[in-house]
Design a protein around this motif. Structure first.
Motif, PDB file in Angstrom:
ATOM      1  N   GLU A  38      25.178  31.317  11.973  1.00  0.00           N
ATOM      2  CA  GLU A  38      24.416  30.637  12.051  1.00  0.00           C
ATOM      3  C   GLU A  38      24.100  30.218  10.305  1.00  0.00           C
ATOM      4  N   THR A  39      23.812  29.262   9.864  1.00  0.00           N
ATOM      5  CA  THR A  39      22.345  29.082   8.631  1.00  0.00           C
ATOM      6  C   THR A  39      21.404  29.889   8.193  1.00  0.00           C
ATOM      7  N   VAL A  40      21.613  30.528   6.780  1.00  0.00           N
ATOM      8  CA  VAL A  40      20.290  31.764   7.024  1.00  0.00           C
ATOM      9  C   VAL A  40      19.500  30.732   6.630  1.00  0.00           C
ATOM     10  N   ASP A  41      19.129  30.106   5.423  1.00  0.00           N
ATOM     11  CA  ASP A  41      18.602  29.497   4.581  1.00  0.00           C
ATOM     12  C   ASP A  41      19.347  28.056   4.408  1.00  0.00           C
ATOM     13  N   PRO A  42      18.798  26.749   4.041  1.00  0.00           N
ATOM     14  CA  PRO A  42      19.589  25.299   3.868  1.00  0.00           C
ATOM     15  C   PRO A  42      19.294  25.660   2.408  1.00  0.00           C
ATOM     16  N   ALA A  43      18.589  25.527   1.183  1.00  0.00           N
ATOM     17  CA  ALA A  43      19.152  26.535  -0.052  1.00  0.00           C
ATOM     18  C   ALA A  43      20.106  25.810  -0.703  1.00  0.00           C
ATOM     19  N   SER A  44      20.713  25.821  -1.468  1.00  0.00           N
ATOM     20  CA  SER A  44      22.026  26.194  -2.062  1.00  0.00           C
ATOM     21  C   SER A  44      22.030  27.276  -3.484  1.00  0.00           C
ATOM     22  N   PHE A  45      22.540  28.078  -3.483  1.00  0.00           N
ATOM     23  CA  PHE A  45      22.354  29.658  -4.538  1.00  0.00           C
ATOM     24  C   PHE A  45      23.731  29.140  -5.293  1.00  0.00           C
ATOM     25  N   LEU A  46      23.328  29.896  -6.421  1.00  0.00           N
ATOM     26  CA  LEU A  46      24.065  30.166  -7.500  1.00  0.00           C
ATOM     27  C   LEU A  46      24.291  31.713  -8.198  1.00  0.00           C
ATOM     28  N   VAL A  47      25.508  32.618  -8.264  1.00  0.00           N
ATOM     29  CA  VAL A  47      25.180  33.399  -8.543  1.00  0.00           C
ATOM     30  C   VAL A  47      26.798  33.259  -9.721  1.00  0.00           C
ATOM     31  N   ALA A  48      26.518  34.148 -10.742  1.00  0.00           N
ATOM     32  CA  ALA A  48      27.540  33.990 -11.897  1.00  0.00           C
ATOM     33  C   ALA A  48      26.901  35.329 -12.960  1.00  0.00           C
ATOM     34  N   ASP A  49      27.947  35.560 -13.966  1.00  0.00           N
ATOM     35  CA  ASP A  49      28.368  36.777 -15.042  1.00  0.00           C
ATOM     36  C   ASP A  49      28.380  36.102 -16.487  1.00  0.00           C
ATOM     37  N   VAL A  50      26.721  36.430 -16.557  1.00  0.00           N
ATOM     38  CA  VAL A  50      26.833  35.563 -18.478  1.00  0.00           C
ATOM     39  C   VAL A  50      26.052  36.883 -18.966  1.00  0.00           C
ATOM     40  N   GLN A  51      25.553  36.559 -20.428  1.00  0.00           N
ATOM     41  CA  GLN A  51      25.102  37.244 -21.656  1.00  0.00           C
ATOM     42  C   GLN A  51      24.726  36.287 -21.885  1.00  0.00           C
ATOM     43  N   VAL A  52      22.773  37.149 -21.776  1.00  0.00           N
ATOM     44  CA  VAL A  52      21.644  36.899 -22.306  1.00  0.00           C
ATOM     45  C   VAL A  52      21.458  37.520 -23.107  1.00  0.00           C
ATOM     46  N   LYS A  53      20.669  37.315 -24.337  1.00  0.00           N
ATOM     47  CA  LYS A  53      19.650  37.634 -25.371  1.00  0.00           C
ATOM     48  C   LYS A  53      18.909  37.268 -25.095  1.00  0.00           C
ATOM     49  N   GLY A  54      17.874  38.083 -25.537  1.00  0.00           N
ATOM     50  CA  GLY A  54      16.238  37.913 -25.411  1.00  0.00           C
ATOM     51  C   GLY A  54      14.657  38.580 -23.891  1.00  0.00           C
ATOM     52  N   LEU A  55      16.299  39.523 -23.149  1.00  0.00           N
ATOM     53  CA  LEU A  55      15.452  39.732 -22.346  1.00  0.00           C
ATOM     54  C   LEU A  55      16.327  41.621 -22.661  1.00  0.00           C
ATOM     55  N   ASP A  56      14.811  42.448 -22.058  1.00  0.00           N
ATOM     56  CA  ASP A  56      15.661  43.320 -22.157  1.00  0.00           C
ATOM     57  C   ASP A  56      16.082  44.133 -20.618  1.00  0.00           C
ATOM     58  N   ARG A  57      16.756  45.096 -20.962  1.00  0.00           N
ATOM     59  CA  ARG A  57      18.193  45.778 -19.927  1.00  0.00           C
ATOM     60  C   ARG A  57      17.334  46.250 -19.248  1.00  0.00           C
ATOM     61  N   ASP A  58      16.302  46.440 -18.894  1.00  0.00           N
ATOM     62  CA  ASP A  58      15.331  47.353 -18.277  1.00  0.00           C
ATOM     63  C   ASP A  58      15.109  47.076 -17.040  1.00  0.00           C
ATOM     64  N   HIS A  59      15.248  45.858 -16.436  1.00  0.00           N
ATOM     65  CA  HIS A  59      14.540  45.435 -15.905  1.00  0.00           C
ATOM     66  C   HIS A  59      15.011  44.185 -15.031  1.00  0.00           C
ATOM     67  N   TRP A  60      14.663  43.908 -13.459  1.00  0.00           N
ATOM     68  CA  TRP A  60      15.234  42.643 -13.173  1.00  0.00           C
ATOM     69  C   TRP A  60      15.032  41.558 -12.813  1.00  0.00           C
ATOM     70  N   HIS A  61      15.058  40.884 -13.776  1.00  0.00           N
ATOM     71  CA  HIS A  61      13.731  39.736 -14.295  1.00  0.00           C
ATOM     72  C   HIS A  61      13.874  38.372 -12.808  1.00  0.00           C
ATOM     73  N   MET A  62      12.526  38.121 -12.435  1.00  0.00           N
ATOM     74  CA  MET A  62      12.460  37.461 -12.077  1.00  0.00           C
ATOM     75  C   MET A  62      11.531  35.617 -11.692  1.00  0.00           C
ATOM     76  N   PHE A  63      11.936  35.020 -12.409  1.00  0.00           N
ATOM     77  CA  PHE A  63      11.287  33.872 -12.214  1.00  0.00           C
ATOM     78  C   PHE A  63      11.476  32.182 -11.088  1.00  0.00           C
ATOM     79  N   ARG A  64      10.000  31.976 -11.229  1.00  0.00           N
ATOM     80  CA  ARG A  64       9.573  31.942 -10.533  1.00  0.00           C
ATOM     81  C   ARG A  64       9.474  30.061 -10.431  1.00  0.00           C
TER      82      ARG A  64
END
Length: 458
Positions: free
Chosen positions: A175-201
């Motif tokens: 079955e489809t678990v979620d009708p939404a589209s998802f994206l996953v990527a490996d990126v380099q980002v500046k401006g965020l600490d590496r001590d947390h998993w950062h969540m943005f709603r």
């Protein structure tokens, strides 16, 4: 050859390692020209850490990975507070690993590939399977270059869109678990600490997360987007998403290593064995990534199947032993599919339910319980760690052999007793770390050991 493994993902590589140490002639073929380049399956659950301990790669896995950071929710550019990603699971002597480990999938596969090569195993890259045909003696596998390979058995570890499964005509129900589209990527980002998993709603149920990948300089980006959205899978596309969902500007994303879009779904193959062909990993079951169950269930497929193929090919066990692979692993996969879907939908918390230490095979035809009133550990349960006369059980279990606790039988590695945590009895531990047989004495043990190919000295 004895076994042809189709697919050099975690499942195929783990199975290749197990077969190589059993002296089974196996070849892994992979359609791509190299190992998978992304982080997709980044969570290694405690039960899989035990499997990696047995396969001789846990030290390297732990050195290359690290613990999951707490999640940090942001709103309007301000952090709202941090919380653990997983409910804690207490460790004890019997369960030394209780915390999930984060390591990007590409690094896990590098470590497994190095171990396979060190054992004399082989991976043939750039070999695409197009079809197969089998008879009573073996399986002929056709390749895209017009050549063919012949093996006594074939294991399909070639992913959710498995060519081998389709060639067999085996359906997959889900079955489809979620009708939404998802994206996953490996990126380099500046401006965020590496001590947390950062969540943005974002608006509605949309959102974006940036998780620092242990052992690397990268972040894994995960985005839940509106149904029907098809974001551009490029560096500029990722920059636009980050600018839209976070307080960072587009230029904060400085690089893109890998990217993939998907829609969470489940799938369970109707059969895990068709004659001399067996399905494992995503070829047999497809999960939502929530809760980190897919890669782990897949590696444990390999752990279950490896010793059985070895017993049939090298230990004198009857071919019917392979039927127990489907019996045990399809039921397990069905249960884990329900769990991963519940985690995705927020119905189950990550923690005790997701570490996979409680999975077992009590209902299996291979689980023989001869005690009249068993207390505590029973046939089919995971065999805990512990110490006997100063010797660590996981050190004794490590390798392709069976282990007998509480008695001695010729041809089986034995210890004179079991830890108190096991309760009273005699316990025969399978090569994959589960109790196969338990009794008050050794009466009936030899017949069982002969049936499963356990009477071969290491």
């Amino acid at each position: 050859m004895d076994v042809l493994i189709v697919g050099a993902g975690p499942t195929g590589l783990a199975l290749g390692i197990d077969l190589a140490r059993r002296g089974v002639d196996a070849l892994v073929v992979e359609r791509a020209d190299g190992l998978f380049p992304g982080s997709r399956g980044k969570g290694v659950q405690p039960r899989t850490q035990e499997v990696f301990d047995d396969l001789g790669v846990l030290a390297e896995i732990r050195a290359a990975g690290g613990p999951y950071p707490p999640r940090l929710v942001w709103r309007d550019g301000e952090p709202l507070g941090a919380a653990p990603m997983f409910d804690p699971v207490p460790a004890d002597e019997g369960t030394p690993y209780t915390e999930p480990l984060m390591i990007p999938q590409w690094r896990t596969q590098e470590i497994l590939h190095a171990r396979l090569t060190a054992l004399g195993g082989r991976v043939a890259f750039g070999h695409e399977v197009t079809g197969l045909r089998q008879d009573t003696e073996g399986v002929t596998v056709d390749l895209a270059d017009g050549t063919a390979l012949r093996a006594a058995y074939v294991v399909a570890a070639d992913g959710g869109r498995s060519t081998v499964r389709r060639a067999l005509g085996v359906g997959m129900t889900g079955e489809t678990v979620d009708p939404a589209s998802f994206l996953v990527a490996d990126v380099q980002v500046k401006g965020l600490d590496r001590d947390h998993w950062h969540m943005f709603r974002g608006a509605g149920e949309t959102g974006l997360a940036l998780c620092p990948l242990a052992g690397t300089d990268d972040f894994q980006l995960q985005a839940r987007l509106p149904e029907g959205t098809a974001p551009e899978q490029t560096l500029d596309g990722v920059r636009s998403l980050v600018a839209a969902f976070t307080h960072l500007d587009a230029d904060s994303v400085t690089g893109l290593r890998w990217i993939s879009g998907f829609r969470p779904r489940t799938g369970l193959a109707d059969r895990f064995r068709v004659g001399r062909v067996l399905l494992a990993g995503d070829a047999a079951h497809v999960h939502s990534p929530a809760g980190g169950q897919g890669l782990n269930t897949s590696v444990q497929d390999a752990c279950n199947l490896g010793w059985k193929l070895g017993a049939v090919l090298r230990g004198g066990a009857p071919e019917t032993l392979l039927d127990t692979y489907e019996e045990e692993r399809r039921a397990t996969a069905a249960g884990v599919l329900g769990l991963s879907t519940a985690v995705h939908r927020g119905q189950v918390r990550r923690g005790a339910a997701t570490v996979q230490l409680g999975l077992g095979y009590r209902e299996s035809s291979l689980s023989v319980e001869r005690r009249t009133a068993p207390a505590g550990l029973r046939a089919g349960d995971r065999a805990p760690d512990g110490r006997v006369a100063g010797t660590r059980l996981f050190d004794v279990f490590r390798g392709p052999h069976w282990t007998l606790l509480g008695a001695s039988v010729p041809g089986v590695r034995s210890l004179p007793s079991a830890p108190e945590s096991y309760g009273p009895g005699v316990f025969l531990i399978r090569p994959d770390g589960y109790v196969g047989w338990a009794g008050e004495t050794t009466g009936g043990l030899t017949e069982y050991a002969s049936r499963v190919g356990a009477l071969t000295a290491p």
